[in-house]
Design an enzyme around this catalytic site. Structure first.
Site, PDB file in Angstrom:
ATOM      1  N   ASP A 130       0.899  -1.151   0.000  1.00  8.89           N
ATOM      2  CA  ASP A 130       0.000   0.000   0.000  1.00  8.89           C
ATOM      3  C   ASP A 130       0.934   1.197   0.000  1.00  8.89           C
ATOM      4  O   ASP A 130       1.534   1.518   1.026  1.00  8.89           O
ATOM      5  CB  ASP A 130      -0.900   0.024   1.234  1.00  8.89           C
ATOM      6  N   HIS A 131       1.094   1.828  -1.154  1.00  5.29           N
ATOM      7  CA  HIS A 131       2.185   2.797  -1.251  1.00  5.29           C
ATOM      8  C   HIS A 131       1.977   4.007  -0.343  1.00  5.29           C
ATOM      9  O   HIS A 131       2.912   4.739  -0.078  1.00  5.29           O
ATOM     10  CB  HIS A 131       2.458   3.197  -2.704  1.00  5.29           C
ATOM     11  N   HIS A 142      -6.067   2.570   1.161  1.00  5.92           N
ATOM     12  CA  HIS A 142      -5.229   3.694   1.567  1.00  5.92           C
ATOM     13  C   HIS A 142      -5.791   4.475   2.759  1.00  5.92           C
ATOM     14  O   HIS A 142      -5.106   4.752   3.727  1.00  5.92           O
ATOM     15  CB  HIS A 142      -5.027   4.665   0.399  1.00  5.92           C
TER      16      HIS A 142
END
Ligand code: NAD
Length: 482
Positions: free
Chosen positions: A176-177, A239
């Site tokens: 999950d950047h 996110h």
């Protein structure tokens, strides 16, 4: 100036190495880490995809990607040439037999092995199976999987089960950047390395929390993909949920991957179901220069949301009574992501009904201008009597980290280096992902059951009117998207 600690020598295979994500993020990011001195000379980066390329062809592709996605001042022809020597390519079919033998021969067993699955999720199972069947993976290899991780609880469970057939949870790195962003990690440092904030970090002192992820772009280009997903699946379940967890979680007993992830999981499990009155879905209209959402999605009758706002409650001792308002959308007024912790009023104002008074707000900006500010009230300077004014205490760390923050690694760079180090703290564990879907599923099922239609909103606005009401009716207001 940031310190760079080199990782161990590695072989990193990028499945989907010729794809969009590899070109824009993964490969340019690896170049930057190489230039920073973090990648040992013995390491290799192996592109593996369907295209029939040789090493030279792949190196040319990567050289172009660097040219396009690394700023000129961070590029150096000699460094690029040296970096390219570390690159190799194997043409592989995830669903067939092509390339697996060659890949097996290339991969060394005596260095860190990582396999980045930068391909459509429908291929994750095939890749896992073939890495295993061809005896390429070892009990120490790591796999990195991209989003989306499922589209509901059932598919996420199935995906976890497939990966678990071949890899232990300790080998699986779900990206999950958002968790790789400097500011997001700083949120943990600010919370748990200072005595100042934690005593106030609860429902007694925090009035509410706002999390906004606003984009100006539409879905054009990837409209067909997005139309099957929508803002809830594309942004909230992953996110925004992760951001919410980092704000709401209890202090882990140490900064250790499972200790942190255990605390995040408890937050997700404590989320109340969201009732329809607490959700506003929106869909952007056309503007003078831009198409409407249904036109972008090439689906005239689309009921997919390109905007969502919701009020979320964390039912535990710390947070009962403090709502978390989440909002995200495309084609909004500005590209801006912010977490705002809005504190309560002082119990009694000794200055009377002071017009200048504002609540203290801790604002954590993810983009643009990553950083944090804490607004505090002071006396307006000068002889004008006791008037209050708000000033920001600026904790921008771009400056602290060197000129204009150019040294801050991009989220992908940091996360890939964490994979090589074997540190899972900033990756989602399987049970976290499933718990997030278990909370999301009934919300989406509710819309589907009643054929819910999103509210229209003007392109480049703050979203539908109803989203404003969501806070007005609680006598609160959204912060400006700017
Ligand atoms: P893409 O379509 O641009 O690239 C797909 C890659 O997969 C290509 O290299 C292709 O050769 C390879 N491939 C396809 N079928 C194959 C097969 N049978 N065997 C071997 N290789 C095969 O996709 P992308 O945009 O780079 O996305 C990759 C992954 O990253 C997806 O899971 C996507 O959801 C995720 N992701 C992408 C972005 C983005 O910005 N592009 C952002 C977040 C997540």
């Amino acid at each position: 100036v940031s310190r760079v600690i080199p990782v161990e020598t590695f072989d990193l295979v990028i499945f989907g190495g010729t794809g969009d994500l590899a070109r824009r993020k993964i490969l340019p990011g690896l170049y930057r880490r190489y230039v920073a001195g973090q990648i040992p000379e013995g390491s290799r980066i192996i592109g593996a995809a369907r295209a029939e390329l040789d090493d030279a062809g792949f190196r040319a592709f990567v050289a172009e990607a660097i040219e396009e996605f690394v700023p000129a001042k961070a590029r150096d022809a000699e460094a690029v040439a040296r970096f390219l020597e570390h690159l190799h390519y194997v043409s592989v079919d995830a669903k067939g037999t092509t390339g697996w033998k060659e890949l097996g021969k290339l991969i060394r067993k005596d260095v860190v092995q990582a396999f980045y699955f930068s391909v459509a999720p429908s291929l994750f199972g095939d890749l896992a199976e073939r890495l295993h069947g061809n005896k390429i993976a070892t009990p120490d290899s790591r796999i990195v999987v991209e989003k989306p991780f499922g589209r509901d609880l059932e598919s996420a469970r199935a995906l976890n089960a497939t990966l678990a057939e071949h890899f232990a949870e300790s080998q699986i790195y779900r990206i999950d950047h958002y968790l790789g962003k400097e500011t997001v990690q700083n949120l943990m440092a600010v919370r748990f390395a200072n005595i100042l904030f934690e005593p106030l970090w609860n429902a007694r002192h925090v009035d509410h929390v706002q999390i906004t992820v606003a984009e100006t772009v539409g879905v054009g280009g990837r409209g067909a993909y997005y139309d099957r997903s929508g803002a809830m699946r594309d942004m909230v379940q992953n996110h925004m949920m992760q951001l919410l967890c980092l704000i709401a979680m209890e202090a882990p007993y140490q900064f250790d991957p499972d200790a942190v992830r255990d605390e995040k999981l408890k937050v997700i499990r404590a989320l109340e179901p969201v009732t329809p009155e607490d959700i506003v879905r929106g869909q952007y209209r056309a503007s003078k220069d831009t198409a409407s959402y249904p036109a972008d999605a090439e689906n005239p009758n689309s009921t997919t949301e390109s905007f969502i706002a919701l009020k979320v409650e964390v039912a535990n001792w710390r947070w009962k009574g403090t709502p978390f308002y989440l909002r995200t959308g495309k084609r909004l007024r500005a590209r801006a992501s912010e977490i705002a912790i809005v504190f309560k009023e002082v119990p009694h104002s000794i200055f009377g009904d002071e017009e200048g008074w504002r609540e203290n707000v801790l604002s954590i900006r993810l983009q643009p201008n990553e950083g944090m500010t804490l607004s505090v009230m002071i006396k307006e300077p000068g002889p004008g009597g006791m008037r209050l004014t708000e000033v920001p205490l600026d904790m921008s760390f771009a400056e602290a980290l060197g000129e204009d923050g150019a040294d801050i690694p991009d989220a992908y760079e940091r996360l890939i280096m964490d994979v090589i180090r074997g540190n899972q703290t900033l990756f989602m564990r399987g049970d976290e992902v499933e718990a997030a879907w278990a909370w999301t599923d009934p919300i989406i099922a509710g819309w589907e059951a009643k054929g819910d239609k999103p509210k229209g909103y003007d392109a480049f606005s703050s979203g539908p009117e109803d989203a404003l009401m969501l806070l007005h009716r609680d006598a609160r207001r959204w912060r400006e998207i700017a």
